[in-house]
Design an enzyme around this catalytic site. Structure first.
Site, PDB file in Angstrom:
ATOM      1  N   GLU A  48       0.865  -1.187   0.000  1.00 39.44           N
ATOM      2  CA  GLU A  48       0.000   0.000   0.000  1.00 39.44           C
ATOM      3  C   GLU A  48       0.893   1.226   0.000  1.00 39.44           C
ATOM      4  O   GLU A  48       1.939   1.247   0.653  1.00 39.44           O
ATOM      5  CB  GLU A  48      -0.896   0.012   1.243  1.00 39.44           C
ATOM      6  CG  GLU A  48      -1.700   1.302   1.339  1.00 39.44           C
ATOM      7  CD  GLU A  48      -2.832   1.264   2.351  1.00 39.44           C
ATOM      8  OE1 GLU A  48      -2.727   0.525   3.343  1.00 39.44           O
ATOM      9  OE2 GLU A  48      -3.825   1.988   2.133  1.00 39.44           O
ATOM     10  N   CYS A 239      -6.602   0.969   2.875  1.00 40.56           N
ATOM     11  CA  CYS A 239      -7.581   2.058   2.816  1.00 40.56           C
ATOM     12  C   CYS A 239      -7.442   2.903   1.556  1.00 40.56           C
ATOM     13  O   CYS A 239      -8.377   3.596   1.161  1.00 40.56           O
ATOM     14  CB  CYS A 239      -7.437   2.956   4.034  1.00 40.56           C
ATOM     15  SG  CYS A 239      -7.887   2.152   5.553  1.00 40.56           S
ATOM     16  N   ASN A 373     -12.111  -3.127   0.852  1.00 44.36           N
ATOM     17  CA  ASN A 373     -11.017  -3.369   1.811  1.00 44.36           C
ATOM     18  C   ASN A 373     -11.614  -3.617   3.189  1.00 44.36           C
ATOM     19  O   ASN A 373     -12.206  -4.656   3.412  1.00 44.36           O
ATOM     20  CB  ASN A 373     -10.040  -2.189   1.797  1.00 44.36           C
ATOM     21  CG  ASN A 373      -8.955  -2.328   2.839  1.00 44.36           C
ATOM     22  OD1 ASN A 373      -8.377  -3.407   2.958  1.00 44.36           O
ATOM     23  ND2 ASN A 373      -8.682  -1.289   3.596  1.00 44.36           N
ATOM     24  N   GLU A 374     -11.500  -2.643   4.080  1.00 39.17           N
ATOM     25  CA  GLU A 374     -12.049  -2.853   5.436  1.00 39.17           C
ATOM     26  C   GLU A 374     -13.441  -2.264   5.503  1.00 39.17           C
ATOM     27  O   GLU A 374     -13.645  -1.220   6.109  1.00 39.17           O
ATOM     28  CB  GLU A 374     -11.145  -2.187   6.456  1.00 39.17           C
ATOM     29  CG  GLU A 374      -9.964  -3.020   6.825  1.00 39.17           C
ATOM     30  CD  GLU A 374      -9.096  -2.381   7.884  1.00 39.17           C
ATOM     31  OE1 GLU A 374      -9.311  -1.211   8.250  1.00 39.17           O
ATOM     32  OE2 GLU A 374      -8.168  -3.064   8.337  1.00 39.17           O
TER      33      GLU A 374
HETATM   34  O1  AHR Z   1      -2.053  -1.243   6.794  1.00 40.69           O
HETATM   35  C1  AHR Z   1      -2.488   0.025   7.142  1.00 40.69           C
HETATM   36  C2  AHR Z   1      -4.003   0.147   7.128  1.00 40.69           C
HETATM   37  O2  AHR Z   1      -4.557  -0.699   8.083  1.00 40.69           O
HETATM   38  C3  AHR Z   1      -4.677  -0.300   5.869  1.00 40.69           C
HETATM   39  O3  AHR Z   1      -4.711   0.690   4.927  1.00 40.69           O
HETATM   40  C4  AHR Z   1      -6.050  -0.643   6.315  1.00 40.69           C
HETATM   41  O4  AHR Z   1      -6.632  -1.628   5.517  1.00 40.69           O
HETATM   42  C5  AHR Z   1      -5.885  -1.020   7.749  1.00 40.69           C
HETATM   43  O5  AHR Z   1      -6.732  -0.305   8.571  1.00 40.69           O
END
Ligand code: AHR
Length: 654
Positions: A48, A239, A373-374
Site C-alpha cells: 500500500e 484504505c 477493503n475494510e
Molecule cells: O495497513 C495500514 C491500514 O490498516 C490499511 O490501509 C487498512 O486496511 C488497515 O486499517
C-alpha cells in the site's frame, strides 16, 4: 577464583532453572499420511502507498511533483527568476508545466530546484538519468545535482546541458554521474541564455534499477520483496483503495498508459502525519497496475488486486451520502471487469490492447480479485452482491475475495462472515493489528473454522506491542508463533500477508512495518525474517504434530510452545516458537516409519535476540538474523533444546 566460583554458580543456577521450569516435551510427528497441501499462495506481500511506499520508496523517480500537477503547482520546488505556470501542456490529464523566461539581466537567473522526497539519495560513481519534456525556439537548460547542505561552489555535484531545439514537445535525456554518496541532494534545472524554455514532467531515476528497467523500481527495495519468495502480492492496499472520499480512491485506470498522462491523486494518508503542518502526499501512479503485474511476474507470484466497492473509507465517512448508492454501482463494477480484461484480455480487447501497447501482449493470468477493503455494516454485502453477480457471470473462474471488516473478532466480524458465506465468496479477508496477548491466545484460531466455507486470507496482520508500537524482536516471535496456526490449517488458510510493507524513516505514519529505508539504505525487520523463513520452509503438505495428542498452540500447560510441521519431498520441516523465557527440551518422535527406517537431523535454524525489544536498524541491518546451528541425530526420535524466546526450524530427512 572468585570469577570461577561465580561462573559455576551461574551455570548451576541455569541448570536448576532448566530442570525446574520445563518437562521434556514429546512432539509426535505423524508421517503416516500427508495432510492438506500448503497453498502456493501462502506467505505474500501486501503493498500500500502508505509511509511513502510508492513515490519516495519503491518507485525509482526521485522528483516530487514532477509534472507540476499537485494542487499547488510548485509544491516540492523552489523557484527563482522569471517563470510562469502554464496549464495547456501536452498531457491532458496532467496539464500543468513551467515556462522559464529570461530574467532580463546577464547576472540574474531563472530556474527551479526540486527537494525530492526528504532529499534525493545519490551513490558515488552511479549514473542517474534525468529526463524532461521541453519545447523552445533554440533555448538551453542547465541540469545540476546539488548538495543541499553545502553553501559553497562545491554544492554542484554534477552538471550537464540540454539544447532544446524543437518547438514541439520532445523528451530530452541526460545522464549524470554522482561524484559522492549523499542522502539529501536536490535537482536544479536552470535556463541558460535568453530564450524561453517550457518544461514538463521532470524525472530523475537511478540508472541501476530493479532488473535494469528504464524508469523502474528502486533496486534494494524490490530485492527485499523478491527475497521474501512471495506466493501472492496484494495491491494497491489498504484504505487507499477506498480513498478519503470516493474522488481520491485508487482508480486503476489512472495508473496505466504512459506515465506522463497518469493524473496525480491525493493520497488517502495525506492528512495523517502528526508532525507535518503542510501535507504533500500525492501519488503519481508511476508504480501502477502494469508495474504491479510485471513485478508479480518477476517474482513468480499470484497477483491479487483489490478494487473499490463504492464505499469510501468508512473510518473517515459516517455520512451515507459519501458512498455510492447500490443502484449506481455500475461504473465501479465495470472498472472491476475492465481490470480483469486489462490483465487477461486478448490484444484486440479494449483493455488488453492497452496492456499490449505498454509492452506485454501476453496475458498476466490473473486468477483472483478482492472487492472492498475494510468495509463493514449492512452496506458492505449490499454493495458486494452486484459485483459478485457480474463477476461470476463474466469470469466464473476468477476467485472473489470479500472482507470481514477491520477487526479480528466482535460484532462486525461475526456479522460479516455469515454474509460472505451467503454471497459465496471464495475467500474472506481478515485483519488483525493486535497486541502480544492476542497473538499468544490465537494459536488455535483456525482449528475450529468451517472446513466447507470460504477460505481465509489473513490479509493484514502484525503484532503491535502493548505500549511498544514499533518493530521489535518479540513482536516478530509472536507473529512466528501465530503463523504455526496458519500453517497447520493449510486446508482453510490459503493466503497471508503481513502489513504494512514499507516505511520511509522520514515519512512514516504507521508502524511497525516490514521494511524501513532512507534515501540510500534499507533494513529488513525481524518480522521480515520471520516471513522469509516461512516462505523458505513452506513445504508441500501439512504433517500432523501433537503433544499428548493435542496440537501445539501455546495453550495452558504447553510451556509457551507453538509448533507445526510440513513435508517437502523427503524433508520434514518442524517449526517451533518458544515464547517462554525458559528453554524447552523437545523429543521429536516420528510415527509411521517402517521398522528399518530412521529420520536424520539435517539442520536447524534459530532466530532469537538477546534483547527482545531490539530490531535491525539502518546502521546495523543484520544485527538480528536467523542463524544455522549444528544439529546432529538419527533414529525414530531426535531430541533438541530450544532457547528461551526463540523461533526454530528443524529440518529432518526421512
Ligand atoms: O495497513 C495500514 C491500514 O490498516 C490499511 O490501509 C487498512 O486496511 C488497515 O486499517
Amino acid at each position: 577464583m572468585y570469577m570461577l566460583k561465580k561462573t559455576i554458580l551461574t551455570a548451576a543456577a541455569l541448570l536448576v532453572s532448566v530442570s525446574v521450569t520445563g518437562q521434556t516435551v514429546r512432539m509426535d510427528v505423524n508421517l503416516k499420511k500427508a495432510g492438506a497441501p500448503v497453498q502456493p499462495t501462502m506467505y505474500g506481500i501486501f503493498f500500500e502507498d502508505i509511509n511513502y511506499a510508492a513515490d519516495g520508496g519503491l518507485y525509482g523517480d526521485m522528483v516530487k511533483n514532477r509534472s507540476f500537477d499537485f494542487p499547488y503547482a510548485l509544491t516540492g520546488w523552489t523557484a527563482y527568476g522569471k517563470l510562469q505556470v502554464m496549464d495547456d501542456g501536452p498531457f491532458e490529464r496532467n496539464p500543468h508545466y513551467l515556462r522559464l523566461n529570461w530574467s532580463g539581466h546577464r547576472d540574474k537567473f531563472t530556474g527551479v530546484e526540486n527537494e525530492g522526497f526528504f532529499g534525493m539519495g545519490l551513490k558515488k560513481g552511479e549514473g542517474y538519468v534525468f529526463s524532461v519534456w521541453a519545447r523552445s525556439d533554440g533555448g538551453k537548460l542547465r541540469v545540476e545535482l546539488v548538495d543541499n547542505d553545502s553553501m559553497t561552489e562545491t554544492q554542484i555535484l554534477a552538471q550537464g546541458e540540454i539544447s532544446v531545439n524543437s518547438k514541439e514537445w520532445t523528451k530530452y535525456k541526460l545522464e549524470l554521474t554522482a561524484p559522492v554518496t549523499i542522502e539529501d541532494a536536490h535537482l536544479r534545472v536552470e535556463l541558460v541564455g535568453n530564450v524561453s524554455v517550457a518544461i514538463e514532467h521532470v524525472s530523475l531515476f537511478p540508472k541501476d534499477t530493479w532488473t535494469g528497467r528504464e524508469g523502474g523500481l528502486r533496486k534494494d527495495l524490490a530485492q527485499a520483496l523478491y527475497d521474501l519468495h512471495p506466493g501472492v502480492f496484494r495491491f494497491p492496499g489498504g484504505c487507499i483503495v477506498e480513498g478519503t472520499d470516493l474522488e481520491t480512491r485508487y482508480n486503476w485506470k489512472n495508473s496505466v498508459g504512459p506515465v506522463e498522462n497518469r493524473p496525480v491523486n491525493e493520497n488517502r494518508w495525506h492528512y495523517t502525519f502528526g508532525y507535518k503542518l503542510f501535507p504533500d502526499y500525492f501519488t503519481s501512479y508511476g508504480f501502477g497496475f502494469y508495474e504491479f503485474f510485471q513485478l508479480c511476474e518477476d517474482f513468480g507470484c499470484e497477483p491479487l488486486p483489490v478494487v473499490s466497492c463504492g464505499l469510501a473509507c468508512q473510518f473517515q465517512n459516517d455520512d451515507p451520502s459519501a458512498h455510492v448508492p447500490v443502484d449506481e454501482l455500475q461504473p465501479y463494477i465495470q472498472d472491476a471487469l475492465d481490470l480483469i480484461e486489462f490483465a487477461n484480455g486478448g490484444v484486440n480487447t479494449t483493455w488488453g490492447r492497452v496492456r499490449a501497447e505498454m509492452g506485454h501482449p501476453e496475458p498476466f493470468n490473473l486468477k483472483m480479485l478482492a472487492v472492498g477493503n475494510e468495509q463493514w455494516g449492512e452496506e458492505y454485502p449490499a454493495h458486494l452482491k452486484p459485483f459478485v453477480d457480474a463477476l461470476r457471470k463474466a469470469y466464473p473462474q476468477i476467485k472473489i475475495i470479500g472482507t470481514s471488516g477491520p477487526n479480528s473478532e466482535g460484532d462486525q466480524f461475526d456479522y460479516l462472515w455469515p454474509e460472505m458465506k451467503k454471497l459465496g465468496v471464495d475467500l474472506v479477508d481478515e485483519h488483525f493489528y493486535r497486541p502480544e496477548k492476542w497473538f499468544l491466545s490465537q494459536g488455535a484460531r483456525y482449528d475450529s473454522y468451517d472446513r466447507k466455507g470460504p477460505k481465509v486470507f489473513a490479509g493484514e496482520y502484525a503484532c503491535h506491542g502493548d505500549g511498544k508500537k514499533w518493530n521489535h524482536f518479540n513482536a516478530s516471535l509472536l507473529e512466528a508463533a501465530f503463523m504455526t496456526g496458519l500453517e497447520r490449517n493449510a486446508d482453510v488458510v490459503h493466503m497471508a500477508t503481513y502489513a504494512p510493507l514499507f516505511a520511509h524513516v522520514r515519512g512514516w505514519q504507521w508502524r511497525p512495518d516490514l521494511i524501513w529505508y532512507d534515501n540510500l539504505r534499507s533494513v529488513r525487520s525481524c518480522s521480515w525474517y520471520v516471513q522469509q523463513l516461512y516462505s523458505q520452509y513452506k513445504g508441500q503438505n501439512v504433517l500432523g504434530l501433537t503433544w499428548d495428542g493435542k496440537p501445539i498452540t501455546g495453550a495452558d500447560g504447553q510451556q509457551g510452545l507453538f509448533a507445526s510441521a510440513v513435508q517437502d519431498g523427503n524433508l520434514i520441516y518442524v517449526k517451533v516458537a518458544n515464547t517462554s523465557s525458559s528453554p524447552n527440551t523437545i523429543e521429536f518422535s516420528f510415527n509411521g516409519l517402517k521398522k528399518a527406517d530412521v529420520v536424520k537431523a539435517v539442520k536447524r535454524i534459530v532466530y532469537t535476540s538477546p534483547d527482545p525489544d531490539a530490531d535491525n536498524t539502518l546502521d546495523a541491518p543484520e544485527a538480528i538474523v536467523p542463524r544455522q546451528r549444528i544439529f546432529i541425530g538419527e533414529g525414530k526420535a531426535i531430541t533438541a533444546t530450544v532457547d528461551p524466546m526463540s523461533f526454530n526450524i528443524f529440518v529432518f530427512e526421512r
